[in-house]
Scaffold this motif. Structure first.
Motif, PDB file in Angstrom:
ATOM      1  N   PHE A   1     -12.720  86.964 -33.625  1.00  0.00           N
ATOM      2  CA  PHE A   1     -14.168  86.596 -33.395  1.00  0.00           C
ATOM      3  C   PHE A   1     -14.855  85.288 -33.904  1.00  0.00           C
ATOM      4  CE2 PHE A   1     -13.460  91.090 -34.286  1.00  0.00           C
ATOM      5  CZ  PHE A   1     -14.186  91.702 -32.929  1.00  0.00           C
ATOM      6  N   THR A   2     -14.123  84.274 -33.147  1.00  0.00           N
ATOM      7  CA  THR A   2     -14.412  82.758 -33.517  1.00  0.00           C
ATOM      8  C   THR A   2     -15.661  82.256 -33.651  1.00  0.00           C
ATOM      9  OG1 THR A   2     -13.623  81.913 -31.587  1.00  0.00           O
ATOM     10  CG2 THR A   2     -11.896  82.216 -33.046  1.00  0.00           C
ATOM     11  N   ASN A   3     -16.691  83.073 -32.775  1.00  0.00           N
ATOM     12  CA  ASN A   3     -18.227  82.375 -32.719  1.00  0.00           C
ATOM     13  C   ASN A   3     -18.866  83.433 -33.422  1.00  0.00           C
ATOM     14  OD1 ASN A   3     -18.231  84.718 -31.221  1.00  0.00           O
ATOM     15  ND2 ASN A   3     -19.463  84.056 -29.716  1.00  0.00           N
ATOM     16  N   THR A   4     -18.532  83.958 -34.620  1.00  0.00           N
ATOM     17  CA  THR A   4     -19.246  84.955 -35.483  1.00  0.00           C
ATOM     18  C   THR A   4     -19.244  84.383 -36.841  1.00  0.00           C
ATOM     19  OG1 THR A   4     -17.499  86.576 -35.634  1.00  0.00           O
ATOM     20  CG2 THR A   4     -19.248  86.948 -33.914  1.00  0.00           C
ATOM     21  N   TYR A   5     -18.918  83.465 -37.216  1.00  0.00           N
ATOM     22  CA  TYR A   5     -18.846  83.052 -38.364  1.00  0.00           C
ATOM     23  C   TYR A   5     -19.544  81.513 -38.462  1.00  0.00           C
ATOM     24  CZ  TYR A   5     -14.942  79.513 -37.231  1.00  0.00           C
ATOM     25  OH  TYR A   5     -14.271  78.823 -36.678  1.00  0.00           O
ATOM     26  N   ASN A   6     -20.737  81.556 -39.061  1.00  0.00           N
ATOM     27  CA  ASN A   6     -21.715  80.485 -39.071  1.00  0.00           C
ATOM     28  C   ASN A   6     -22.321  80.139 -40.619  1.00  0.00           C
ATOM     29  OD1 ASN A   6     -21.709  80.311 -36.204  1.00  0.00           O
ATOM     30  ND2 ASN A   6     -22.119  82.338 -36.351  1.00  0.00           N
ATOM     31  N   LEU A   7     -22.713  79.173 -40.705  1.00  0.00           N
ATOM     32  CA  LEU A   7     -23.121  78.768 -41.982  1.00  0.00           C
ATOM     33  C   LEU A   7     -24.597  78.991 -42.045  1.00  0.00           C
ATOM     34  CD1 LEU A   7     -20.976  75.369 -42.937  1.00  0.00           C
ATOM     35  CD2 LEU A   7     -20.695  77.841 -43.305  1.00  0.00           C
ATOM     36  N   VAL A   8     -25.573  78.214 -41.655  1.00  0.00           N
ATOM     37  CA  VAL A   8     -26.837  78.424 -41.612  1.00  0.00           C
ATOM     38  C   VAL A   8     -27.322  78.653 -40.133  1.00  0.00           C
ATOM     39  CG1 VAL A   8     -29.106  77.224 -42.603  1.00  0.00           C
ATOM     40  CG2 VAL A   8     -26.811  76.932 -43.690  1.00  0.00           C
ATOM     41  N   LEU A   9     -27.923  79.919 -40.176  1.00  0.00           N
ATOM     42  CA  LEU A   9     -28.591  80.301 -38.827  1.00  0.00           C
ATOM     43  C   LEU A   9     -30.221  80.458 -39.204  1.00  0.00           C
ATOM     44  CD1 LEU A   9     -26.318  83.196 -38.107  1.00  0.00           C
ATOM     45  CD2 LEU A   9     -26.348  81.011 -37.026  1.00  0.00           C
ATOM     46  N   LEU A  10     -30.945  79.734 -38.483  1.00  0.00           N
ATOM     47  CA  LEU A  10     -32.337  79.545 -38.400  1.00  0.00           C
ATOM     48  C   LEU A  10     -33.049  80.404 -37.161  1.00  0.00           C
ATOM     49  CD1 LEU A  10     -32.466  75.651 -39.031  1.00  0.00           C
ATOM     50  CD2 LEU A  10     -32.670  77.359 -40.500  1.00  0.00           C
ATOM     51  N   GLY A  11     -33.851  81.360 -37.544  1.00  0.00           N
ATOM     52  CA  GLY A  11     -34.720  81.914 -36.651  1.00  0.00           C
ATOM     53  C   GLY A  11     -35.929  81.435 -36.271  1.00  0.00           C
TER      54      GLY A  11
ATOM     55  N   LEU B   1     -22.394  70.364 -49.333  1.00  0.00           N
ATOM     56  CA  LEU B   1     -21.151  70.482 -48.517  1.00  0.00           C
ATOM     57  C   LEU B   1     -21.177  71.676 -47.740  1.00  0.00           C
ATOM     58  CD1 LEU B   1     -18.082  69.584 -47.927  1.00  0.00           C
ATOM     59  CD2 LEU B   1     -17.545  70.850 -49.745  1.00  0.00           C
ATOM     60  N   LEU B   2     -21.116  71.461 -46.437  1.00  0.00           N
ATOM     61  CA  LEU B   2     -20.910  72.269 -45.396  1.00  0.00           C
ATOM     62  C   LEU B   2     -19.539  72.603 -44.776  1.00  0.00           C
ATOM     63  CD1 LEU B   2     -24.348  71.782 -45.518  1.00  0.00           C
ATOM     64  CD2 LEU B   2     -24.391  73.046 -43.448  1.00  0.00           C
ATOM     65  N   ASP B   3     -18.653  73.361 -45.182  1.00  0.00           N
ATOM     66  CA  ASP B   3     -17.402  73.355 -44.788  1.00  0.00           C
ATOM     67  C   ASP B   3     -17.027  74.765 -43.945  1.00  0.00           C
ATOM     68  OD1 ASP B   3     -14.655  73.166 -44.816  1.00  0.00           O
ATOM     69  OD2 ASP B   3     -14.170  73.755 -46.711  1.00  0.00           O
ATOM     70  N   SER B   4     -16.343  74.665 -42.709  1.00  0.00           N
ATOM     71  CA  SER B   4     -15.802  75.500 -41.896  1.00  0.00           C
ATOM     72  C   SER B   4     -16.943  76.044 -40.883  1.00  0.00           C
ATOM     73  CB  SER B   4     -14.996  76.495 -42.322  1.00  0.00           C
ATOM     74  OG  SER B   4     -13.939  75.978 -42.950  1.00  0.00           O
ATOM     75  N   GLY B   5     -16.882  76.946 -40.315  1.00  0.00           N
ATOM     76  CA  GLY B   5     -17.723  77.772 -39.333  1.00  0.00           C
ATOM     77  C   GLY B   5     -17.985  77.307 -38.020  1.00  0.00           C
ATOM     78  N   TYR B   6     -18.386  78.007 -37.239  1.00  0.00           N
ATOM     79  CA  TYR B   6     -18.304  77.834 -35.669  1.00  0.00           C
ATOM     80  C   TYR B   6     -19.352  76.823 -35.416  1.00  0.00           C
ATOM     81  CZ  TYR B   6     -17.727  78.697 -30.794  1.00  0.00           C
ATOM     82  OH  TYR B   6     -17.478  78.788 -29.469  1.00  0.00           O
ATOM     83  N   TYR B   7     -20.737  77.601 -36.038  1.00  0.00           N
ATOM     84  CA  TYR B   7     -21.637  76.403 -36.118  1.00  0.00           C
ATOM     85  C   TYR B   7     -22.202  76.351 -37.468  1.00  0.00           C
ATOM     86  CZ  TYR B   7     -22.917  77.660 -31.193  1.00  0.00           C
ATOM     87  OH  TYR B   7     -22.995  77.981 -29.719  1.00  0.00           O
ATOM     88  N   GLN B   8     -22.570  74.968 -37.710  1.00  0.00           N
ATOM     89  CA  GLN B   8     -22.695  74.885 -39.064  1.00  0.00           C
ATOM     90  C   GLN B   8     -24.457  75.114 -39.617  1.00  0.00           C
ATOM     91  OE1 GLN B   8     -20.552  71.579 -40.758  1.00  0.00           O
ATOM     92  NE2 GLN B   8     -19.073  72.846 -41.262  1.00  0.00           N
ATOM     93  N   VAL B   9     -25.026  74.590 -38.837  1.00  0.00           N
ATOM     94  CA  VAL B   9     -26.548  74.641 -38.753  1.00  0.00           C
ATOM     95  C   VAL B   9     -27.020  74.878 -37.246  1.00  0.00           C
ATOM     96  CG1 VAL B   9     -28.795  73.582 -39.329  1.00  0.00           C
ATOM     97  CG2 VAL B   9     -26.845  72.991 -40.664  1.00  0.00           C
ATOM     98  N   SER B  10     -27.671  76.300 -37.007  1.00  0.00           N
ATOM     99  CA  SER B  10     -27.868  76.454 -35.711  1.00  0.00           C
ATOM    100  C   SER B  10     -29.103  77.262 -35.629  1.00  0.00           C
ATOM    101  CB  SER B  10     -26.546  77.375 -35.053  1.00  0.00           C
ATOM    102  OG  SER B  10     -26.803  77.690 -33.902  1.00  0.00           O
ATOM    103  N   THR B  11     -29.893  77.165 -34.583  1.00  0.00           N
ATOM    104  CA  THR B  11     -30.983  78.325 -34.365  1.00  0.00           C
ATOM    105  C   THR B  11     -30.460  79.414 -33.622  1.00  0.00           C
ATOM    106  OG1 THR B  11     -31.466  76.791 -32.408  1.00  0.00           O
ATOM    107  CG2 THR B  11     -32.777  76.427 -34.389  1.00  0.00           C
ATOM    108  N   PHE B  12     -31.080  80.343 -33.652  1.00  0.00           N
ATOM    109  CA  PHE B  12     -30.605  81.822 -32.938  1.00  0.00           C
ATOM    110  C   PHE B  12     -31.956  82.448 -32.449  1.00  0.00           C
ATOM    111  CE2 PHE B  12     -31.549  83.439 -37.178  1.00  0.00           C
ATOM    112  CZ  PHE B  12     -32.057  84.565 -36.874  1.00  0.00           C
ATOM    113  N   GLY B  13     -31.653  83.426 -31.547  1.00  0.00           N
ATOM    114  CA  GLY B  13     -32.877  84.363 -31.086  1.00  0.00           C
ATOM    115  C   GLY B  13     -33.192  84.098 -29.641  1.00  0.00           C
TER     116      GLY B  13
END
Length: 182
Positions: A58-68, A80-92
């Motif tokens: 599930f490579t796209n389901t590990y994210n660091l900071v999701l903003l709604g 330090l933001l390490d790894s993740g598919y998206y590191q800072v991303s909006t969702f919804g």
């Protein structure tokens, strides 16, 4: 699954706090997201580490900071933001909206697709960050900063280094339908 879920909160500062999400091996834990923020105001992450460990299936389901939706003044500073598919991303459903996202003086490393991918935010500042990765997933090229449908955008003094096996497609900065600041 989230390590921290912040909803309708105000004036919260996480200083020198580290967050880590890892896949536990169960089907219900396929999502290894770290932080989710929605409907909140004045949320700050400073001098900390935000990290996740992916599950290959599930490579796209590990994210660091999701903003709604409806966030105001979310700041990531000296982190330090390490790894993740998206590191800072909006969702919804592509309709996330908010005011004042600041990502500054931080290291964003080892992301598998996009370090910063936000849209519909009034006032976005990405400044003095180091953004680097050579990790890829889902046969997609890397992208450092992507901002769309936003106003008062400032992208300044960032170092972006992307290395992947694709002959084309990787982008350091991508801006769509944005207006900047003077």
């Amino acid at each position: 699954n989230y390590v921290v879920n912040i909803e309708n909160a105000k004036n919260i500062i996480f200083n020198k706090v580290n967050f880590y999400a890892t896949y536990t091996g169960t089907a219900s834990a396929q999502y290894t997201n770290v932080i989710r923020v929605t409907g909140s105001e004045n949320i700050t992450f400073r001098n900390g580490i935000i990290r996740t460990k992916k599950r290959a299936a599930f490579t796209n389901t590990y994210n660091l900071v999701l903003l709604g939706d409806n966030n105001q003044y979310v700041t990531i500073d000296h982190c330090l933001l390490d790894s993740g598919y998206y590191q800072v991303s909006t969702f919804g459903m592509g309709t996330a909206s908010g005011h004042h996202l600041i990502v500054t003086n931080s290291d964003l490393i080892n992301f598998a697709y996009r370090a910063i991918d936000v849209r519909n935010i009034d006032s976005v500042q990405v400044q003095s960050d180091s953004i680097a990765s050579s990790q890829t997933a889902n046969n997609k090229p890397l992208l450092g900063i992507s901002i769309a449908n936003s106003h008062n955008v400032a992208v300044k003094k960032n170092f972006i280094h992307l290395m992947d096996n694709y002959s084309g497609g990787k982008r350091g900065i991508q801006l769509y339908h944005c207006t900047g600041t003077n």
